[in-house]
Scaffold this motif. Structure first.
Motif, PDB file in Angstrom:
ATOM      1  N   GLN A 134      43.847  30.783   7.897  1.00 57.05           N
ATOM      2  CA  GLN A 134      43.302  29.775   6.994  1.00 57.05           C
ATOM      3  C   GLN A 134      41.787  29.770   7.094  1.00 57.05           C
ATOM      4  O   GLN A 134      41.224  29.897   8.173  1.00 57.05           O
ATOM      5  CB  GLN A 134      43.833  28.381   7.325  1.00 57.05           C
ATOM      6  N   ARG A 135      41.161  29.606   5.949  1.00 57.14           N
ATOM      7  CA  ARG A 135      39.710  29.557   5.882  1.00 57.14           C
ATOM      8  C   ARG A 135      39.207  28.222   6.443  1.00 57.14           C
ATOM      9  O   ARG A 135      39.779  27.179   6.168  1.00 57.14           O
ATOM     10  CB  ARG A 135      39.293  29.705   4.427  1.00 57.14           C
ATOM     11  N   VAL A 136      38.119  28.292   7.218  1.00 56.04           N
ATOM     12  CA  VAL A 136      37.498  27.122   7.816  1.00 56.04           C
ATOM     13  C   VAL A 136      36.003  27.170   7.525  1.00 56.04           C
ATOM     14  O   VAL A 136      35.381  28.215   7.714  1.00 56.04           O
ATOM     15  CB  VAL A 136      37.723  27.093   9.353  1.00 56.04           C
ATOM     16  N   GLU A 137      35.458  26.058   7.084  1.00 54.76           N
ATOM     17  CA  GLU A 137      34.023  25.959   6.812  1.00 54.76           C
ATOM     18  C   GLU A 137      33.351  25.169   7.931  1.00 54.76           C
ATOM     19  O   GLU A 137      33.805  24.079   8.286  1.00 54.76           O
ATOM     20  CB  GLU A 137      33.764  25.250   5.480  1.00 54.76           C
ATOM     21  N   VAL A 138      32.281  25.717   8.493  1.00 54.27           N
ATOM     22  CA  VAL A 138      31.468  25.014   9.482  1.00 54.27           C
ATOM     23  C   VAL A 138      30.156  24.657   8.794  1.00 54.27           C
ATOM     24  O   VAL A 138      29.530  25.514   8.156  1.00 54.27           O
ATOM     25  CB  VAL A 138      31.212  25.884  10.736  1.00 54.27           C
ATOM     26  N   VAL A 139      29.776  23.395   8.895  1.00 52.86           N
ATOM     27  CA  VAL A 139      28.562  22.904   8.240  1.00 52.86           C
ATOM     28  C   VAL A 139      27.649  22.254   9.269  1.00 52.86           C
ATOM     29  O   VAL A 139      28.105  21.724  10.273  1.00 52.86           O
ATOM     30  CB  VAL A 139      28.885  21.905   7.104  1.00 52.86           C
ATOM     31  N   ARG A 140      26.390  22.276   8.999  1.00 59.86           N
ATOM     32  CA  ARG A 140      25.388  21.626   9.857  1.00 59.86           C
ATOM     33  C   ARG A 140      24.672  20.562   9.073  1.00 59.86           C
ATOM     34  O   ARG A 140      24.487  20.575   7.927  1.00 59.86           O
ATOM     35  CB  ARG A 140      24.351  22.624  10.373  1.00 59.86           C
TER      36      ARG A 140
END
Length: 95
Positions: free
Chosen positions: A89-95
């Motif tokens: 599954q695709r996971v987005e990491v954001v700052r």
């Protein structure tokens, strides 16, 4: 979510939240039987950037929490392998 397996439901990825995430991911999954389980985070080139779990896991509902604070913003793939199945599954990491 991409399932790369046979039609059996020995491994089910229930939830990855929050997604996108800045700090901690919760990964919930179900195993149909006790089995060797590998849960990793890959970059988009397929390189392993973090191993969340590796070893024998019990059958039933499972969950884990994993920090992604140290990762740069971007798109990653959560890869789970167990019971002869692979789920991603695709996971987005954001700052």
């Amino acid at each position: 979510m991409v399932r790369l397996s046979s039609a059996t439901a020995a491994l089910v990825l229930v939830r990855v939240a929050p997604n996108p995430s800045a700090d901690v991911l919760e990964v919930a999954y179900t195993l149909g039987g006790e089995a060797w389980t590998d849960i990793s985070l890959l970059d988009m080139r397929g390189n392993t950037v973090q191993i969340f779990a590796k070893g024998i896991k019990q059958a039933g509902e499972q969950s884990l929490q994993a920090s992604v604070k140290h990762l740069p913003s971007g798109t990653y793939l959560l890869r789970m392998e167990s019971c002869g199945e692979v789920v991603m599954q695709r996971v987005e990491v954001v700052r």
